[in-house]
Enzyme design. Structure first.
Site, PDB file in Angstrom:
ATOM      1  N   THR A   1     -11.523   6.291  10.868  1.00  0.00           N
ATOM      2  CA  THR A   1     -11.553   5.749  12.277  1.00  0.00           C
ATOM      3  C   THR A   1     -11.331   6.844  13.173  1.00  0.00           C
ATOM      4  O   THR A   1     -11.344   6.448  14.323  1.00  0.00           O
ATOM      5  CB  THR A   1     -10.267   4.597  12.295  1.00  0.00           C
ATOM      6  OG1 THR A   1      -9.349   5.055  11.585  1.00  0.00           O
ATOM      7  CG2 THR A   1     -10.856   2.980  11.805  1.00  0.00           C
TER       8      THR A   1
ATOM      9  N   ASP B   1      -3.499   4.208  -1.788  1.00  0.00           N
ATOM     10  CA  ASP B   1      -4.409   4.813  -0.918  1.00  0.00           C
ATOM     11  C   ASP B   1      -4.436   6.230  -0.929  1.00  0.00           C
ATOM     12  O   ASP B   1      -3.692   6.892   0.166  1.00  0.00           O
ATOM     13  CB  ASP B   1      -3.789   4.161   0.458  1.00  0.00           C
ATOM     14  CG  ASP B   1      -4.907   4.589   1.690  1.00  0.00           C
ATOM     15  OD1 ASP B   1      -5.707   5.019   1.435  1.00  0.00           O
ATOM     16  OD2 ASP B   1      -4.221   4.266   2.908  1.00  0.00           O
TER      17      ASP B   1
ATOM     18  N   LYS C   1      -7.097   7.981  -1.431  1.00  0.00           N
ATOM     19  CA  LYS C   1      -8.761   8.730  -1.087  1.00  0.00           C
ATOM     20  C   LYS C   1      -9.128   9.775  -1.634  1.00  0.00           C
ATOM     21  O   LYS C   1      -9.408  10.815  -1.217  1.00  0.00           O
ATOM     22  CB  LYS C   1      -8.523   8.993   0.765  1.00  0.00           C
ATOM     23  CG  LYS C   1      -7.993   7.556   1.465  1.00  0.00           C
ATOM     24  CD  LYS C   1      -8.524   7.965   2.893  1.00  0.00           C
ATOM     25  CE  LYS C   1      -7.909   6.838   3.637  1.00  0.00           C
ATOM     26  NZ  LYS C   1      -6.482   6.771   3.913  1.00  0.00           N
TER      27      LYS C   1
ATOM     28  N   LYS D   1       0.948  -1.041   0.128  1.00  0.00           N
ATOM     29  CA  LYS D   1      -0.132   0.008   0.131  1.00  0.00           C
ATOM     30  C   LYS D   1       0.997   1.279  -0.008  1.00  0.00           C
ATOM     31  O   LYS D   1       1.701   1.645   0.747  1.00  0.00           O
ATOM     32  CB  LYS D   1      -0.945   0.043   1.302  1.00  0.00           C
ATOM     33  CG  LYS D   1      -1.850   1.167   1.358  1.00  0.00           C
ATOM     34  CD  LYS D   1      -2.742   1.253   2.439  1.00  0.00           C
ATOM     35  CE  LYS D   1      -2.419   1.501   3.944  1.00  0.00           C
ATOM     36  NZ  LYS D   1      -2.197   3.158   3.847  1.00  0.00           N
TER      37      LYS D   1
ATOM     38  N   ARG E   1       2.995  -1.608  10.709  1.00  0.00           N
ATOM     39  CA  ARG E   1       4.229  -1.739  11.821  1.00  0.00           C
ATOM     40  C   ARG E   1       4.389  -3.296  12.481  1.00  0.00           C
ATOM     41  O   ARG E   1       5.493  -3.398  12.546  1.00  0.00           O
ATOM     42  CB  ARG E   1       3.553  -0.810  13.107  1.00  0.00           C
ATOM     43  CG  ARG E   1       3.896   0.632  12.633  1.00  0.00           C
ATOM     44  CD  ARG E   1       3.117   1.503  13.415  1.00  0.00           C
ATOM     45  NE  ARG E   1       1.823   1.547  13.158  1.00  0.00           N
ATOM     46  CZ  ARG E   1       1.001   2.179  14.006  1.00  0.00           C
ATOM     47  NH1 ARG E   1       1.362   3.138  14.808  1.00  0.00           N
ATOM     48  NH2 ARG E   1      -0.423   2.105  13.800  1.00  0.00           N
TER      49      ARG E   1
ATOM     50  N   ASP F   1     -13.783  14.568  -4.713  1.00  0.00           N
ATOM     51  CA  ASP F   1     -13.921  15.757  -5.643  1.00  0.00           C
ATOM     52  C   ASP F   1     -15.184  15.635  -6.096  1.00  0.00           C
ATOM     53  O   ASP F   1     -15.980  14.571  -5.944  1.00  0.00           O
ATOM     54  CB  ASP F   1     -12.740  15.937  -6.384  1.00  0.00           C
ATOM     55  CG  ASP F   1     -12.368  17.584  -6.812  1.00  0.00           C
ATOM     56  OD1 ASP F   1     -13.336  18.302  -6.677  1.00  0.00           O
ATOM     57  OD2 ASP F   1     -11.132  17.951  -6.627  1.00  0.00           O
TER      58      ASP F   1
HETATM   59  O1  C5P Z   1       0.789   0.028  11.121  1.00  0.00           O
HETATM   60  P1  C5P Z   1      -0.531  -0.384  10.905  1.00  0.00           P
HETATM   61  O2  C5P Z   1      -0.656  -1.801  10.678  1.00  0.00           O
HETATM   62  O3  C5P Z   1      -1.467   0.327  11.984  1.00  0.00           O
HETATM   63  O4  C5P Z   1      -1.175   0.284   9.676  1.00  0.00           O
HETATM   64  C1  C5P Z   1      -2.382   0.279   9.099  1.00  0.00           C
HETATM   65  C2  C5P Z   1      -2.164   1.070   7.930  1.00  0.00           C
HETATM   66  O5  C5P Z   1      -3.895   1.313   7.480  1.00  0.00           O
HETATM   67  C3  C5P Z   1      -1.658   2.523   7.904  1.00  0.00           C
HETATM   68  O6  C5P Z   1      -1.387   2.924   6.553  1.00  0.00           O
HETATM   69  C4  C5P Z   1      -2.943   3.240   8.364  1.00  0.00           C
HETATM   70  O7  C5P Z   1      -3.055   4.696   7.661  1.00  0.00           O
HETATM   71  C5  C5P Z   1      -4.095   2.484   7.405  1.00  0.00           C
HETATM   72  N1  C5P Z   1      -5.572   2.642   7.932  1.00  0.00           N
HETATM   73  C6  C5P Z   1      -5.987   2.312   9.047  1.00  0.00           C
HETATM   74  N2  C5P Z   1      -7.319   2.513   9.763  1.00  0.00           N
HETATM   75  C7  C5P Z   1      -8.230   2.942   8.678  1.00  0.00           C
HETATM   76  C8  C5P Z   1      -7.794   3.255   7.486  1.00  0.00           C
HETATM   77  C9  C5P Z   1      -6.529   3.134   7.123  1.00  0.00           C
HETATM   78  O8  C5P Z   1      -5.113   1.878   9.998  1.00  0.00           O
HETATM   79  N3  C5P Z   1      -9.464   2.920   9.053  1.00  0.00           N
END
Ligand code: C5P
Length: 241
Positions: free
Chosen positions: A120, A61, A63, A34, A212, A66
Site C-alpha cells: 500500500t 506476517d 512476507k 497477526k 489500532r 526469495d
Molecule cells: O492498526 P491498523 O488496523 O492500521 O493495522 C493494520 C495492520 O495491517 C498492520 O499490521 C499493517 O502493517 C497491516 N497491513 C496494512 N496494509 C497492507 C498490508 C498490511 O495495513 N497493505
C-alpha cells in the site's frame, strides 16, 4: 466461520510483554492474531508458542520473498509451527509460489498460504520506476492475485475495496485478507482507503486484519466485541449466517 473468527488482531507491539498484556486483556474475545516482523524478531519467535499455548491461531506476517527453494524451506518451517496462515510476496513469481504451496501442503494441507500483492505504500510512480510498467496499482494487484491463484495460493492480502473484484476474478473460495478496516467510532490513523467491518464483509472480505482500533483502545476487550458484532451484522446482510 463465526464472526469472531473473521477478525485477526494485528499485534503491532515492540515487545512480547506488551503483546501478551493485550492478548490477556482480550481473553476469549478473540482467537486470531497477526504477528509481524517486529514482534517476531523482538520475541525471537517465542510469541508464536505463547499464542499457541493460549489456544490462539496465528497469522504469521513475515512476507517471504526469495528463490523458490529457500522460500519453500522457510514456509515449511512456518507450517510446522502453530501457524494457521502465513504469506509470501506474489512478486516472487509463479515458480516461487508453486514451490511453496507444493511443499507446505505436503506437510500441512490445512495451512493457508496467501500472497502479498502491491504494497500500500507504493504509488503508480513507484510501480513505473521499479517495474518499468505503466500498469495501474489495481491492475498490477489483480494480475498478481491471478498469478497467485494459478500457482495454487489460497488467497491474497488486499484492500477491502478490491476484495469483490479479486473474488470475481479468482473465485469465491480464494481468500481475501483485508487490512484498512475502521469502525465508524475509531480514528482512521494513517489508513486511507478504509471500510467499516460490516461493509468489508459485505464487499467480500473473508478475514479482517485490524490493529489500532482495538490495540490502542482504552478497553480493547470491548472494542474487539464491537468489531465482532459489526462483522456479524455484515454476515447477516450478506447472507453468510
Ligand atoms: O492498526 P491498523 O488496523 O492500521 O493495522 C493494520 C495492520 O495491517 C498492520 O499490521 C499493517 O502493517 C497491516 N497491513 C496494512 N496494509 C497492507 C498490508 C498490511 O495495513 N497493505
Amino acid at each position: 466461520m463465526n464472526a469472531k473468527d473473521r477478525m485477526i488482531i494485528a499485534l503491532d507491539f515492540p515487545t512480547m510483554e506488551a503483546a501478551k498484556n493485550l492478548v490477556e486483556k482480550i481473553g476469549d474475545g478473540a482467537t486470531f492474531y497477526k504477528v509481524g516482523l517486529e514482534l517476531f524478531l523482538n520475541s525471537k519467535g517465542e510469541m508464536i508458542d505463547y499464542l499457541a499455548s493460549k489456544g490462539k491461531k496465528i497469522f504469521l506476517d513475515l512476507k517471504f520473498h526469495d528463490i523458490p527453494n529457500t522460500t519453500a524451506m522457510a514456509s515449511v518451517f512456518a507450517a510446522k509451527q502453530n501457524v494457521f496462515m502465513f504469506n509470501v510476496h506474489a512478486s516472487g513469481g509463479r515458480k516461487m509460489m508453486s514451490k511453496v504451496v507444493e511443499e507446505v501442503k505436503a506437510v500441512n494441507p490445512e495451512n493457508i498460504v496467501i500472497g502479498v500483492t502491491v504494497l500500500t505504500s507504493f504509488s503508480a510512480e513507484d510501480v513505473e520506476e521499479t517495474f518499468q510498467s505503466k500498469l495501474s496499482l489495481a491492475e498490477l494487484a489483480l494480475n498478481w492475485a491471478k498469478l497467485g491463484k494459478t500457482a495454487g495460493l489460497d488467497g491474497v492480502v488486499c484492500s477491502p475495496w478490491e476484495a469483490k473484484l479479486i473474488k470475481e476474478a479468482c473465485g469465491k473460495d480464494f481468500k481475501t485478507v483485508c487490512p484498512g478496516v475502521r469502525p465508524r467510532w475509531s480514528a482512521t490513523n494513517d489508513q486511507e482507503r478504509i471500510m467499516t467491518p460490516k461493509d468489508a464483509i459485505i464487499n467480500g472480505c473473508d478475514f479482517l486484519v485490524i490493529g489500532r482500533p482495538i490495540t490502542k483502545n482504552e478497553d480493547p476487550a470491548n472494542a474487539a466485541k464491537l468489531v465482532a458484532t459489526e462483522i456479524e451484522e455484515g454476515m447477516k446482510e450478506a447472507g453468510l449466517c
